[in-house]
Design an enzyme around this catalytic site. Structure first.
Site, PDB file in Angstrom:
ATOM      1  N   SER A 179       0.832  -1.204   0.000  1.00 17.20           N
ATOM      2  CA  SER A 179       0.000   0.000   0.000  1.00 17.20           C
ATOM      3  C   SER A 179       0.865   1.251   0.000  1.00 17.20           C
ATOM      4  CB  SER A 179      -0.874   0.000   1.255  1.00 17.20           C
ATOM      5  OG  SER A 179      -1.455   1.278   1.437  1.00 17.20           O
ATOM      6  N   TYR A 202      -3.651  -1.023   9.794  1.00 17.93           N
ATOM      7  CA  TYR A 202      -3.426  -1.381   8.387  1.00 17.93           C
ATOM      8  C   TYR A 202      -1.983  -1.070   7.963  1.00 17.93           C
ATOM      9  CZ  TYR A 202      -4.225  -1.366   3.294  1.00 17.93           C
ATOM     10  OH  TYR A 202      -4.168  -1.604   1.952  1.00 17.93           O
TER      11      TYR A 202
END
Ligand code: ZN
Length: 679
Positions: free
Chosen positions: A557, A570
């Site tokens: 990410s 996350y």
């Protein structure tokens, strides 16, 4: 064998229509011919480019399959031009191809079959040529003439083996003239030809003659042990699976020396009684049942020793290749390059048959052809002893340019052909786009996700889109070691090994650190960190065992490089994933295993992850949920929307040979974010 002819279906068809109809009936019966084998013809009339009505023979073109053939697969040859060739005393293959090209009504039609002259020279309206198992069983014996006489009396012309082409066509035509009334011809070590005054007569003659051969063989098989009876027992299904999982990657490496292959495993009671029998090693070593088989299966299969391990497999394949090299050295003519010397069919006593091909479809084709070759050998050994072509004749066929031409008609390999890829999180937007891209580029793709039905449905859609069986769906929970193990094992069992991993499954939770529940933190780490570890661990084990390198791509990410607030669970877990990928690059280098990372930013399409966190992320950014996509677009340098397809392109680059010397690298797919520049 039953006639499939239905008068109601045939009524109203013209000559060419009837030819297509009966060719498809023949093609539907694999005991008559398999995969592109066999050919058919009819004589009639066609109009040429100047509007003249010309007498022609429509004969199957090279490269098409009877089962699925259409009108355009049957070029028309002008009989006025073809028939004078009957008076020639010799014609090289090249001359024949050239000559037939000049006789073709439509210059753009496919090249006529190498047996076209035969169809033209025999003055019967309809002619069928098949490589029926039962006929091959009778003629691949030590006394084919005597056996043929017992079964068919003098109804068929008896033609000793000749290479297909001009001389064979001429020989059949001469015999036809000498023996009027013959119903067809038996081609020793090759197949059957039948003819008749109309389509149905010719077709039903094939069925009748083959049925008689089948009955004769069945009588001899009755009460007899198949191929001399068993010399050993089959492994239990559990031990068989264990053997395959352990050894398929070794075998894949061994047969992939020149070009990588996909392997398929097949077994059945018949295959087991064959591979376990006393006579099969000897019979299979005698050679192919008909030239057409040889093109796909090579002259002989490799028979492994029982319970062979990695070293024995490597040695056996090397010995096989060495034997092929000697065979090539002995018989080849100048300018003839050696074909891939690795076996296509590997027989494993107690286990079954493994076939190799450039993809699953080809491997299955090879397996199906050899399944028929087994029937031929079983039949031949019941009535006599199995015998095939002598070596020089076999070589002449295996290396015959006109047969190899058939193979050259196949489209060229796609970039990722011969590779097997496992994609996790394949039900989501990014995973799905990656799977589609890899399949479109020719890879065999295993789509995995929690939702089995969903990935299966996507796999079916992909297969329809690429018009090939490249994708399969499997359920996998990346957080469960047992589930991961099972999935990787099933991948190896399905394709013989594995080359690529796209570790993509992920989940997200939005909360500030001081408000984050431990269970949400742990849940994120379970999928976004541990999940990648579990899958990579299992895949790398197989890659090392297979020892042909490999490529891993981790979808992480933008948050790893430029974290955002309230996204701690996350981002921290994704950073762990990134670090894991780098460690894998360090550990994998010496094994040719590359590991790279893709950092996408906000891909919304088809994303379950975003559906769950969209509202919360909008709050974090201080905007409304419907403004979120626009917000992400506006914040990047190029002001572009990042799509799943963009991520798939980056993954494709990193998996493929295009990035052969890149490992431990991060590629951003974010439209350009200054704070996320890798440094
Ligand atoms: Zn043939």
């Amino acid at each position: 064998m039953k006639s499939l002819w239905r008068e109601s279906e045939a009524r109203g068809l013209d000559d060419l229509g009837l030819l297509v109809y009966r060719s498809r009936l023949i093609g539907r019966e694999p005991k008559l011919c398999v995969w592109g084998g066999g050919n058919t013809s009819t004589k009639g009339y066609a109009t040429d480019f100047r509007g003249r009505r010309r007498q022609v023979v429509f004969v199957k073109g090279s490269g098409s399959d009877l089962k699925t053939s259409q009108r355009r697969d049957y070029p028309a040859l002008l009989l006025d031009d073809v028939l004078p060739a009957l008076t020639f005393s010799a014609m090289t293959d090249e001359e024949m191809v050239d000559y037939l090209a000049h006789c073709t009504l439509d210059p753009k039609a496919p090249r006529p079959s190498i047996e076209a002259l035969l169809h033209a020279f025999v003055p019967e309206k309809d002619i069928d040529h098949t490589h029926a198992d039962a006929i091959l069983a009778l003629t691949n014996t030590t006394r084919p003439r005597r056996i043929a006489r017992r079964v068919f009396g003098s109804e068929l012309l008896y033609i000793p083996y000749l290479k297909p082409g001009f001389l064979l066509a001429k020989k059949v035509a001469q015999e036809y003239r000498a023996h009027p009334g013959a119903k067809g011809a038996l081609l020793v070590n090759h197949g059957l030809i039948t003819w008749g005054p109309n389509a149905r007569a010719s077709y039903e003659r094939t069925i009748d003659l083959v049925t008689r051969a089948e009955r004769f063989i069945a009588r001899h098989l009755r009460g007899r042990k198949v191929l001399g009876g068993p010399r050993l027992q089959s492994l239990s299904p559990a031990r068989r699976t264990a053997w395959l999982f352990e050894n398929l990657p070794h075998l894949r490496r061994a047969v992939s020396r020149r070009q990588k292959k996909v392997l398929t495993f097949t077994t059945s009671p018949k295959i087991l009684s064959y591979v376990n029998s006393r006579l099969a090693p000897q019979a299979s070593g005698a050679g192919a049942a008909t030239p057409d088989h040889m093109l796909r299966t090579k002259r002989v299969p490799l028979f492994l020793p029982p319970a062979a391990g990695a070293r024995q497999i490597a040695r056996a394949v090397e010995r096989y290749a060495e034997a092929h090299r000697r065979y090539y050295e002995r018989f080849h003519s100048p300018g003839q390059a050696m074909l891939d010397p690795a076996p296509r069919v590997v027989l494993v006593p107690g286990v079954g048959m493994i076939a190799a091909g450039k993809d699953l479809a080809e491997a299955r084709m090879v397996a199906e052809i050899y399944d028929h070759a087994m029937d031929v050998q079983i039949g031949a050994c019941a009535v006599d002893r199995y015998r095939s072509l002598p070596l020089p004749k076999a070589f002449e066929m295996e290396y015959w340019s006109l047969e190899l031409y058939k193979l050259s008609l196949a489209p060229p390999d796609h970039e990722l052909a011969r590779q097997v890829a496992l994609v996790t999180g394949a039900a989501g937007g990014i995973g799905q786009a990656i799977a589609r891209k890899l399949a479109a580029e020719g890879a065999q793709v295993v789509l995995t996700d929690l939702a089995r039905e969903r990935v299966r449905a996507i796999a079916r859609e992909i297969n329809q889109a690429v018009k090939a069986e490249r994708a399969v769906g499997m359920a996998m929970d990346v957080t469960s070691p047992a589930s991961v193990e099972r999935c990787v094992r099933d991948t190896v069992l399905a394709f013989g090994g594995l080359d690529y991993l796209v570790s993509n499954a992920g989940t997200a939770h939005v909360a500030a650190v001081d408000e984050l529940d431990l269970k949400d933190w742990e849940a994120s780490f379970k999928v976004n960190a541990t999940g990648h570890f579990l899958v990579a661990r299992e895949v790398v084990r197989v890659l090392k065992q297979q020892a042909t390198g490999g490529s891993l791509v981790f979808v992480a990410s933008k948050n790893v490089l430029a974290p955002g607030k309230e996204f701690g669970a996350y981002s921290a877990a994704k950073s762990a994933e990134t670090q894991l990928a780098r460690i894998l690059a360090i550990e994998g280098g010496e094994f040719g295993i590359r590991a790279n990372i893709v950092h996408p930013d906000g891909v919304f399409e088809g994303s379950g992850l975003w559906k769950r966190i969209k509202a919360a992320r909008a709050v974090s950014h201080g905007i409304r949920p419907r403004e979120l996509e626009r917000h992400y677009q506006q914040r990047n340098l190029m002001k572009v929307r990042v799509e799943a397809q963009d991520v798939a392109e980056a993954v494709f680059f990193l998996l493929s040979r295009r990035s052969a010397k890149t490992t431990g690298c991060m590629v951003t797919v974010d439209g350009g974010l200054r704070e996320a520049f890798p440094r």
